[in-house]
Design a protein around this motif. Structure first.
Motif, PDB file in Angstrom:
ATOM      1  N   ARG A  52       0.837  -1.206   0.000  1.00 41.03           N
ATOM      2  CA  ARG A  52       0.000   0.000   0.000  1.00 41.03           C
ATOM      3  C   ARG A  52       0.869   1.253   0.000  1.00 41.03           C
ATOM      4  O   ARG A  52       0.568   2.223  -0.695  1.00 41.03           O
ATOM      5  N   VAL A  53       1.935   1.222   0.767  1.00 40.97           N
ATOM      6  CA  VAL A  53       2.849   2.360   0.811  1.00 40.97           C
ATOM      7  C   VAL A  53       3.555   2.546  -0.534  1.00 40.97           C
ATOM      8  O   VAL A  53       3.569   3.649  -1.105  1.00 40.97           O
ATOM      9  N   SER A 192       1.753  12.056  -0.374  1.00 38.54           N
ATOM     10  CA  SER A 192       2.999  11.756  -1.089  1.00 38.54           C
ATOM     11  C   SER A 192       4.188  11.795  -0.143  1.00 38.54           C
ATOM     12  O   SER A 192       5.060  10.907  -0.169  1.00 38.54           O
ATOM     13  N   ILE A 193       4.235  12.816   0.703  1.00 37.38           N
ATOM     14  CA  ILE A 193       5.354  12.942   1.637  1.00 37.38           C
ATOM     15  C   ILE A 193       5.314  11.830   2.679  1.00 37.38           C
ATOM     16  O   ILE A 193       6.345  11.228   3.021  1.00 37.38           O
ATOM     17  N   GLU A 194       4.127  11.541   3.192  1.00 38.15           N
ATOM     18  CA  GLU A 194       4.000  10.488   4.201  1.00 38.15           C
ATOM     19  C   GLU A 194       4.432   9.129   3.643  1.00 38.15           C
ATOM     20  O   GLU A 194       5.140   8.370   4.311  1.00 38.15           O
ATOM     21  N   THR A 195       4.004   8.814   2.430  1.00 36.28           N
ATOM     22  CA  THR A 195       4.405   7.536   1.839  1.00 36.28           C
ATOM     23  C   THR A 195       5.889   7.524   1.484  1.00 36.28           C
ATOM     24  O   THR A 195       6.547   6.485   1.576  1.00 36.28           O
ATOM     25  N   ALA A 196       6.435   8.685   1.097  1.00 37.62           N
ATOM     26  CA  ALA A 196       7.867   8.754   0.809  1.00 37.62           C
ATOM     27  C   ALA A 196       8.678   8.473   2.071  1.00 37.62           C
ATOM     28  O   ALA A 196       9.723   7.793   2.019  1.00 37.62           O
ATOM     29  N   LEU A 198       7.730   6.585   4.517  1.00 35.72           N
ATOM     30  CA  LEU A 198       7.569   5.171   4.854  1.00 35.72           C
ATOM     31  C   LEU A 198       8.170   4.227   3.819  1.00 35.72           C
ATOM     32  O   LEU A 198       8.319   3.033   4.088  1.00 35.72           O
ATOM     33  N   THR A 199       8.500   4.745   2.636  1.00 35.14           N
ATOM     34  CA  THR A 199       8.956   3.886   1.542  1.00 35.14           C
ATOM     35  C   THR A 199      10.193   3.058   1.882  1.00 35.14           C
ATOM     36  O   THR A 199      10.236   1.855   1.563  1.00 35.14           O
ATOM     37  N   SER A 231      -3.596  -1.038  -4.910  1.00 33.14           N
ATOM     38  CA  SER A 231      -3.680  -0.445  -3.574  1.00 33.14           C
ATOM     39  C   SER A 231      -3.319   1.038  -3.583  1.00 33.14           C
ATOM     40  O   SER A 231      -3.798   1.800  -2.736  1.00 33.14           O
ATOM     41  N   GLY A 232      -2.476   1.446  -4.537  1.00 33.14           N
ATOM     42  CA  GLY A 232      -2.149   2.873  -4.637  1.00 33.14           C
ATOM     43  C   GLY A 232      -3.368   3.698  -4.974  1.00 33.14           C
ATOM     44  O   GLY A 232      -3.641   4.739  -4.348  1.00 33.14           O
TER      45      GLY A 232
END
Length: 319
Positions: A52-53, A192-196, A198-199, A231-232
């Motif tokens: 998902r991330v 976008s920043i939150e997933t970046a 966590l990536t 999931s994205g």
């Protein structure tokens, strides 16, 4: 010359109506999310969240390119306060995603829905202990109902409903942290920043799962791969709908619509997942619903009171 009525164009849909449609779309999709997790089995909660991330980051990058939103993202990355706040938000939402996915895929979908039912009550508690806000009588009554409900459910479950509490508090703190960012970062840029952030963790998890033989992304067929890759979209679209609704609707309308998601999750848990609902759980859920009703009444009364125009001061007798 007047055009015939059949040829007249329909009036444009009001902003309020569009907001309601976007809100129903957002909370409806969130409410149906357990079905998506069911389709992804035998993938574990860890793998689902990691994908998902990763896929959300890819989808957000495409959106930022289309919407020309990279400037906002770069500005946020250069601001230590905003970046630090969104990093904390990312960790909180990761916990929320994992606990929710784990609950749904391990026979605790009803308890997971409870977490989002009690989330508004938890938000009120955060206002008291974190922001030092003073509660109104109906808010105190709702908090009391929530506390009694947790005790009743703990007796019914045989232990404290940790999944529900973890979901409610993680999402409550997530909302609190996101408010500190304010309007400086829009929904897509924020995600976008939150997933970046966590990536790297998600990528490491997927490498570990692949090496240990626990990953299903490439072992369950082409259909499974593309459903996982979706999931994205499934993560970002409801968030975009929610942002569109929030810009068009008052707080009371958003507050009423937010109950749609846990209601759908609750119905799915009973009808699709076949989870049991003994009398103790019905009593506990009933207490939570009464508390939510009190919060809703209090919110509507407060909004109406604040929106009521003040009486103008009496002018002098002589005009």
């Amino acid at each position: 010359m007047t055009r015939p009525s059949s040829a007249r164009q329909r009036p444009p849909r009001s902003e309020n109506s569009l907001g309601i449609l976007f809100g129903i779309g957002a909370y409806g999709l969130w409410g149906l999310l357990p079905i998506y997790f069911l389709i992804l089995l035998p993938a574990t909660a860890v793998e689902i969240v990691a994908n998902r991330v990763l896929w959300s980051l890819l989808f957000c990058a495409l959106l930022l390119t289309v919407l020309r939103g990279w400037t906002t993202v770069r500005t946020a990355f250069r601001n230590p306060r905003v970046l630090g706040t969104l990093t904390v938000a990312a960790l909180l939402i990761a916990v929320n995603w994992f606990v929710y996915t784990y609950g749904v895929t391990n026979g605790h979908a009803i308890e997971a829905s409870l977490g989002y039912f009690i989330n508004p009550i938890v938000s009120v508690l955060l206002g008291v202990f974190v922001l030092r806000e003073r509660l109104r009588p109906l808010q105190w009554a709702a908090v009391g109902m929530g506390f009694v409900a947790v005790v009743v459910l703990a007796v019914g479950y045989g232990n404290v409903p940790w999944i529900a509490l973890a979901l409610a508090f993680s999402f409550g703190f997530y909302g609190f942290v996101k408010k500190r960012v304010g309007p400086s970062v829009d929904a897509v840029s924020s995600l976008s920043i939150e997933t970046a952030v966590l990536t790297p963790i998600a990528a490491a998890v997927m490498i570990w799962l692949t090496l240990s033989g626990g990953a299903t992304l490439l072992t369950e067929g082409t259909g499974h791969f593309w459903i996982m890759a979706a999931s994205g979209i499934i993560t970002a679209v409801p968030l975009i709908f929610f942002g569109a609704a929030a810009r068009r609707l008052p707080l009371t309308s958003i507050g009423m619509l937010q109950y749609l998601a846990p209601v759908l999750q609750f119905i799915l848990a009973l009808t699709v997942f076949g989870e049991e609902m003994p009398i103790e759980r019905w009593i506990g859920f009933g207490l939570v619903w009464v508390g939510l009703a009190l919060l809703t009444v209090d919110m509507i009364r407060t909004v109406r009171k604040n929106a009521r125009p003040r009486r103008p001061e009496l002018a002098g007798a002589a005009a």
